[in-house]
Design a protein around this motif. Structure first.
Motif, PDB file in Angstrom:
ATOM      1  N   ILE A 237      10.696  -5.592   3.611  1.00  0.00           N
ATOM      2  CA  ILE A 237      11.998  -5.875   4.565  1.00  0.00           C
ATOM      3  C   ILE A 237      12.346  -7.231   4.284  1.00  0.00           C
ATOM      4  N   LYS A 238      13.682  -7.837   3.772  1.00  0.00           N
ATOM      5  CA  LYS A 238      14.146  -8.997   3.885  1.00  0.00           C
ATOM      6  C   LYS A 238      14.582  -9.021   5.290  1.00  0.00           C
ATOM      7  N   VAL A 239      14.058  -9.743   6.206  1.00  0.00           N
ATOM      8  CA  VAL A 239      14.299  -9.899   7.555  1.00  0.00           C
ATOM      9  C   VAL A 239      15.555 -10.773   7.882  1.00  0.00           C
ATOM     10  N   HIS A 240      16.491 -10.202   8.936  1.00  0.00           N
ATOM     11  CA  HIS A 240      17.582 -11.004   9.200  1.00  0.00           C
ATOM     12  C   HIS A 240      17.692 -11.301  10.529  1.00  0.00           C
TER      13      HIS A 240
ATOM     14  N   LYS B  38       0.782  -1.364  -0.019  1.00  0.00           N
ATOM     15  CA  LYS B  38      -0.136  -0.048   0.098  1.00  0.00           C
ATOM     16  C   LYS B  38       0.741   1.176   0.025  1.00  0.00           C
ATOM     17  N   ALA B  39       0.464   2.407  -0.207  1.00  0.00           N
ATOM     18  CA  ALA B  39       0.887   3.625  -0.283  1.00  0.00           C
ATOM     19  C   ALA B  39       1.780   3.759   1.040  1.00  0.00           C
ATOM     20  N   GLY B  40       3.048   4.243   1.092  1.00  0.00           N
ATOM     21  CA  GLY B  40       3.626   4.339   2.317  1.00  0.00           C
ATOM     22  C   GLY B  40       4.603   3.179   2.891  1.00  0.00           C
TER      23      GLY B  40
ATOM     24  N   ILE C  35       6.100  -6.442   5.535  1.00  0.00           N
ATOM     25  CA  ILE C  35       5.640  -5.288   5.006  1.00  0.00           C
ATOM     26  C   ILE C  35       5.293  -4.564   6.160  1.00  0.00           C
ATOM     27  N   THR C  36       5.958  -3.012   6.138  1.00  0.00           N
ATOM     28  CA  THR C  36       5.624  -2.211   7.346  1.00  0.00           C
ATOM     29  C   THR C  36       5.635  -0.740   6.576  1.00  0.00           C
ATOM     30  N   TYR C  37       5.500   0.145   7.480  1.00  0.00           N
ATOM     31  CA  TYR C  37       5.263   1.526   6.810  1.00  0.00           C
ATOM     32  C   TYR C  37       6.616   2.196   7.000  1.00  0.00           C
ATOM     33  N   ALA C  38       7.046   2.994   5.906  1.00  0.00           N
ATOM     34  CA  ALA C  38       8.515   3.359   5.763  1.00  0.00           C
ATOM     35  C   ALA C  38       8.482   4.461   6.938  1.00  0.00           C
TER      36      ALA C  38
ATOM     37  N   ALA D 229      11.856  -3.776  -1.506  1.00  0.00           N
ATOM     38  CA  ALA D 229      10.797  -3.319  -2.354  1.00  0.00           C
ATOM     39  C   ALA D 229      10.080  -2.103  -1.641  1.00  0.00           C
ATOM     40  N   MET D 230       9.645  -1.187  -2.517  1.00  0.00           N
ATOM     41  CA  MET D 230       8.929  -0.106  -2.059  1.00  0.00           C
ATOM     42  C   MET D 230       7.597   0.576  -2.666  1.00  0.00           C
ATOM     43  N   ALA D 231       6.624   1.075  -2.063  1.00  0.00           N
ATOM     44  CA  ALA D 231       5.693   1.630  -2.740  1.00  0.00           C
ATOM     45  C   ALA D 231       6.273   2.769  -3.471  1.00  0.00           C
ATOM     46  N   LYS D 232       5.531   3.199  -4.591  1.00  0.00           N
ATOM     47  CA  LYS D 232       5.977   4.140  -5.575  1.00  0.00           C
ATOM     48  C   LYS D 232       6.429   5.800  -4.710  1.00  0.00           C
ATOM     49  N   ASP D 233       5.516   5.926  -3.632  1.00  0.00           N
ATOM     50  CA  ASP D 233       5.412   7.197  -3.134  1.00  0.00           C
ATOM     51  C   ASP D 233       6.457   7.054  -1.958  1.00  0.00           C
ATOM     52  N   VAL D 234       7.310   6.098  -1.643  1.00  0.00           N
ATOM     53  CA  VAL D 234       8.419   6.199  -0.435  1.00  0.00           C
ATOM     54  C   VAL D 234       9.817   6.797  -1.171  1.00  0.00           C
ATOM     55  N   SER D 235       9.996   7.700  -0.369  1.00  0.00           N
ATOM     56  CA  SER D 235      11.126   8.352  -1.021  1.00  0.00           C
ATOM     57  C   SER D 235      12.532   8.552   0.055  1.00  0.00           C
ATOM     58  N   GLN D 236      12.312   8.184   1.452  1.00  0.00           N
ATOM     59  CA  GLN D 236      13.085   8.281   2.360  1.00  0.00           C
ATOM     60  C   GLN D 236      14.079   7.070   2.252  1.00  0.00           C
TER      61      GLN D 236
END
Length: 333
Positions: free
Chosen positions: A37-40, A31-33, A104-107, A76-83
């Motif tokens: 994460i590949k979990v280690h 989803k947006a934002g 999956i989590t929020y950036a 991987a990231m949603a298109k609106d993630v920039s940070q």
């Protein structure tokens, strides 16, 4: 099995640690934002135990998979993630799904891995740091020169709270369940540690504060500790409840709250909004992460279990032997 499927912990019915086993499934669409994460490494926490037992169901829309904190790499990231960028090494608070190869989590709930930290060390940070910062700093407003009583000082929350309170310039009192655990708390920076199985904590702390009491109580106990907390709090003191290990109900002396002008609040982390958790993350990045980078705050990892030994990890958590955090290792340390 799909080529995109991930291995994760699951259970078909709630109950003891042995109900957990491994399965494979496909992550939902970003989803947006959000990012993947590949979990280690993933932290093991009290809420994981309660969820497995059926006492702490995940919020609506959250992954039913156990696990609330991880460290790993952005894949991987949603298109609106920039940070963040693909390949960034981060640790993160997750709404569920941490006991898995990917999550999956929020950036905005992610933080950079502190300087010199391994994935295992970084996985010990998010859940307890968000919890302690959100309650001890944002809610209780603990500041330099004040005093705080931290219950359960040797656990993950307690270890983190001691470190953060000391970094803020507060004097730290703790309770713990054995003389050995009390010594551990003193080694972590507490000024006094009381073994609650042997002694009532009220009189020793009142004596140590010259009858003034403490400014803040961080309470994970609830139950029969509540009225004792009220006794040990100073005038205009603040009590923050974050767990109920000794019971969710208490017969409270309301007059104590009125007479001392005590403020009593608390919170649970997982159901809070995306925005509220992002605000806590921003505070951590600005104020706590520089202390982690400089090694002025160091959160202890007690024991690391391979991912396949998740049942043993939960048994260890339930034994209450741990002093610091318990971590599952999935990949590179």
């Amino acid at each position: 099995m799909s080529v995109n499927s991930i291995k994760h912990v699951t259970y078909n019915e709630t109950g003891a640690a042995e109900v957990m086993h491994f399965s494979h499934s496909v992550l939902p669409t970003l989803k947006a934002g959000q990012l993947i994460i590949k979990v280690h490494a993933a932290g093991v926490n009290g809420p994981d135990i309660k969820q497995r037992e059926g006492a702490y169901p995940p919020p609506k829309g959250a992954s039913p998979i156990l696990g609330l904190e991880v460290a790993g790499e952005v894949i991987a990231m949603a298109k609106d993630v920039s940070q963040w960028q693909i390949g960034d090494k981060i640790c993160a608070l997750v709404p569920g799904g941490g006991y898995a190869e990917q999550v999956i989590t929020y950036a905005s709930h992610c933080l950079p891995i502190p300087k010199g930290y391994s994935f295992v060390q970084a996985a010990a940070l998010p859940e307890t740091c968000f919890t302690v910062w959100g309650n001890l700093v944002n809610r209780a407003k603990l500041k330099a020169g004040e005093s705080v009583l931290i219950h359960g000082g040797s656990g993950g929350i307690g270890t983190t709270a001691i470190q953060i309170a000391k970094a803020l310039g507060a004097k730290v009192f703790v309770t713990s369940g054995s003389d050995e655990k009390c010594q551990y708390c003193l080694d972590q920076g507490a000024s006094m540690a009381v073994n609650y199985h042997k002694d009532d904590f009220v009189e020793p702390i009142l004596a140590a504060t010259h009858a003034k009491g403490v400014d803040v109580v961080l309470d994970i106990a609830g139950g029969d500790f509540i009225n004792r907390n009220l006794k040990v709090l100073a005038f205009d003191g603040r009590m923050v409840s974050v767990a109920t290990q000794r019971g969710a109900k208490a017969e409270v002396n309301i007059f104590s709250i009125m007479a001392k002008r005590i403020q009593w609040t608390g919170s649970t982390l997982r159901p809070q909004s995306v925005e509220a958790k992002a605000d806590i993350a921003a505070g951590l990045l600005a104020q706590l992460w520089p202390l982690l980078d400089a090694k002025q705050v160091q959160i202890r990892v007690d024991k690391v279990f391979p991912f396949d030994e998740v049942v043993k990890a939960h048994h260890y958590m339930e034994s209450a032997q741990h002093r610091g955090k318990i971590i599952l290792q999935l990949g590179e340390a």
